[in-house]
Design a protein around this motif. Sequence first.
Motif, PDB file in Angstrom:
ATOM      1  N   LYS A  28       0.842  -1.189   0.000  1.00 19.01           N
ATOM      2  CA  LYS A  28       0.000   0.000   0.000  1.00 19.01           C
ATOM      3  C   LYS A  28       0.888   1.255   0.000  1.00 19.01           C
ATOM      4  O   LYS A  28       1.847   1.346   0.778  1.00 19.01           O
ATOM      5  CB  LYS A  28      -0.908   0.041   1.242  1.00 19.01           C
ATOM      6  CG  LYS A  28      -1.915  -1.101   1.305  1.00 19.01           C
ATOM      7  CD  LYS A  28      -2.903  -1.049   0.137  1.00 19.01           C
ATOM      8  CE  LYS A  28      -3.910  -2.191   0.237  1.00 19.01           C
ATOM      9  NZ  LYS A  28      -4.876  -2.162  -0.898  1.00 19.01           N
ATOM     10  N   THR A  29       0.564   2.186  -0.854  1.00 21.66           N
ATOM     11  CA  THR A  29       1.269   3.485  -0.896  1.00 21.66           C
ATOM     12  C   THR A  29       0.314   4.566  -0.420  1.00 21.66           C
ATOM     13  O   THR A  29      -0.817   4.675  -0.891  1.00 21.66           O
ATOM     14  CB  THR A  29       1.754   3.790  -2.322  1.00 21.66           C
ATOM     15  OG1 THR A  29       0.635   3.794  -3.211  1.00 21.66           O
ATOM     16  CG2 THR A  29       2.778   2.770  -2.776  1.00 21.66           C
ATOM     17  N   VAL A  30       0.811   5.383   0.504  1.00 22.76           N
ATOM     18  CA  VAL A  30      -0.003   6.454   1.084  1.00 22.76           C
ATOM     19  C   VAL A  30       0.530   7.791   0.568  1.00 22.76           C
ATOM     20  O   VAL A  30       1.740   8.065   0.716  1.00 22.76           O
ATOM     21  CB  VAL A  30       0.048   6.420   2.620  1.00 22.76           C
ATOM     22  CG1 VAL A  30      -0.805   7.545   3.208  1.00 22.76           C
ATOM     23  CG2 VAL A  30      -0.428   5.062   3.128  1.00 22.76           C
ATOM     24  N   TYR A  36      -3.673   6.514   6.615  1.00 22.69           N
ATOM     25  CA  TYR A  36      -4.655   5.452   6.445  1.00 22.69           C
ATOM     26  C   TYR A  36      -4.682   4.623   7.729  1.00 22.69           C
ATOM     27  O   TYR A  36      -3.641   4.382   8.354  1.00 22.69           O
ATOM     28  CB  TYR A  36      -4.313   4.539   5.277  1.00 22.69           C
ATOM     29  CG  TYR A  36      -4.424   5.194   3.915  1.00 22.69           C
ATOM     30  CD1 TYR A  36      -4.981   6.465   3.770  1.00 22.69           C
ATOM     31  CD2 TYR A  36      -3.978   4.508   2.772  1.00 22.69           C
ATOM     32  CE1 TYR A  36      -5.081   7.046   2.519  1.00 22.69           C
ATOM     33  CE2 TYR A  36      -4.081   5.089   1.529  1.00 22.69           C
ATOM     34  CZ  TYR A  36      -4.622   6.367   1.403  1.00 22.69           C
ATOM     35  OH  TYR A  36      -4.718   6.938   0.167  1.00 22.69           O
ATOM     36  N   VAL A  38      -5.518   0.928   9.442  1.00 21.76           N
ATOM     37  CA  VAL A  38      -5.533  -0.493   9.065  1.00 21.76           C
ATOM     38  C   VAL A  38      -6.432  -1.236  10.049  1.00 21.76           C
ATOM     39  O   VAL A  38      -6.292  -1.101  11.277  1.00 21.76           O
ATOM     40  CB  VAL A  38      -4.110  -1.074   9.083  1.00 21.76           C
ATOM     41  CG1 VAL A  38      -4.156  -2.574   8.725  1.00 21.76           C
ATOM     42  CG2 VAL A  38      -3.227  -0.322   8.107  1.00 21.76           C
ATOM     43  N   THR A  61      -7.190  -4.748   6.220  1.00 22.83           N
ATOM     44  CA  THR A  61      -7.850  -3.891   5.228  1.00 22.83           C
ATOM     45  C   THR A  61      -7.669  -2.425   5.626  1.00 22.83           C
ATOM     46  O   THR A  61      -7.413  -2.095   6.792  1.00 22.83           O
ATOM     47  CB  THR A  61      -9.351  -4.220   5.122  1.00 22.83           C
ATOM     48  OG1 THR A  61      -9.941  -4.076   6.413  1.00 22.83           O
ATOM     49  CG2 THR A  61      -9.550  -5.656   4.611  1.00 22.83           C
ATOM     50  N   ILE A  62      -7.813  -1.572   4.624  1.00 20.13           N
ATOM     51  CA  ILE A  62      -7.725  -0.130   4.872  1.00 20.13           C
ATOM     52  C   ILE A  62      -9.085   0.338   5.393  1.00 20.13           C
ATOM     53  O   ILE A  62     -10.127   0.139   4.759  1.00 20.13           O
ATOM     54  CB  ILE A  62      -7.351   0.628   3.598  1.00 20.13           C
ATOM     55  CG1 ILE A  62      -5.993   0.130   3.070  1.00 20.13           C
ATOM     56  CG2 ILE A  62      -7.315   2.132   3.858  1.00 20.13           C
ATOM     57  CD1 ILE A  62      -4.846   0.355   4.025  1.00 20.13           C
ATOM     58  N   LYS A  65      -9.370   6.817   5.280  1.00 24.47           N
ATOM     59  CA  LYS A  65      -8.329   7.633   4.654  1.00 24.47           C
ATOM     60  C   LYS A  65      -8.558   9.087   5.074  1.00 24.47           C
ATOM     61  O   LYS A  65      -9.532   9.709   4.665  1.00 24.47           O
ATOM     62  CB  LYS A  65      -8.384   7.500   3.137  1.00 24.47           C
ATOM     63  CG  LYS A  65      -8.152   6.071   2.652  1.00 24.47           C
ATOM     64  CD  LYS A  65      -8.254   5.990   1.125  1.00 24.47           C
ATOM     65  CE  LYS A  65      -7.988   4.567   0.639  1.00 24.47           C
ATOM     66  NZ  LYS A  65      -8.085   4.456  -0.841  1.00 24.47           N
TER      67      LYS A  65
END
Length: 346
Positions: A28-30, A36, A38, A61-62, A65
């Motif tokens: 995952k890229t933020v 974000y 989790v 899971t995310i 945001k």
Amino acid sequence: MDLNLSGMDYAVIAIVIVVIWTLIAGIKTVPQGYNYTVERFKKYTRTLHPGLNLIVPYIDTIGAKLNVMEQVLDVPTQEVITRDNASVKADAVAFYQILNAAQAAYQISNLNQALLNLTMTNIRSVMGSMDLDELLSNRDLINEKLLRTVDEAANPWGIKITRVEIKDISPPQNLLDSMARQMKAEREKRALVLEAEGTRAAQILKAEGLKQSAILQAEGKREAAYREAEARERLAEAEAKATTMVSEAIGAGNVQALNYFVAQKYTEALISIGTANNSKIVLMPLEASSLIGSLGGIGAIAKEVFGDNGGSPTTPRPTPARSTPSVNTTTAQSNPFVIRPEGSQT
């Protein structure tokens, strides 16, 4: 071209696809400025910060945001009743920043609406506790109170209120008219006070000037009187000295001094008689020789009285008869300076 794939080949391909999908799901890229959360089996576990992050595929899971940059919250216009029962309209703007993503995501629902209602409520509370004049002149104080109150209320949500500003305060039109009349009355009052102070200062200066003028005039009169008295004193001293000198000269047998003294007094008497306003008749010799003759006769009398030796009287001598100077009628008639008694004929 026919590809004869067996069941084993299909299985390998499926495994490869699953592995690739699993790797993609675990990376995952933020982006910068975001955090974000989790969740593992719908429970918060950690927060992902900007950059490359790894999670457990299919388990993690995310969740939320969240934008952690400073954001602007526009507070709509609302009516506020002040402590002195004045109704005003005010609108504001607030700036906030999310410091804890987990608290902002899981401690409050609908963060923006909550911050908006919190700010509006505190605006009414702070502004309602102040008078109208204090409200219009102390915006910095209002902003400080709002910032402190809202920030304390939003702190459990992981929110930092950085600034609260009142954009505008609008009293009703009738109140604005009353304020304008009050301001005009205050300015007229200050103008009248300043004018009265100016008049008072001018009168004081004028009185001071008159006082100084009176003092200077009194000092001038005193100096003039002093000098006049001094002049009279010196004149009297000179007169006494002259009389003493004449007396000494007569005692020494010098008759000419007596002649001079008598002639001077005689001339002064004639001047006084001639310049008097109430004089009717003026008798004066027409020739200078008559005055000299008169003085000579006075000198002869003095010689007979005092004698030639300056002090021992001698036998009186017969004085020569003095003829009265004749007056030429023609000359008297033609001489305008001869003053005749009233009722005399020409």
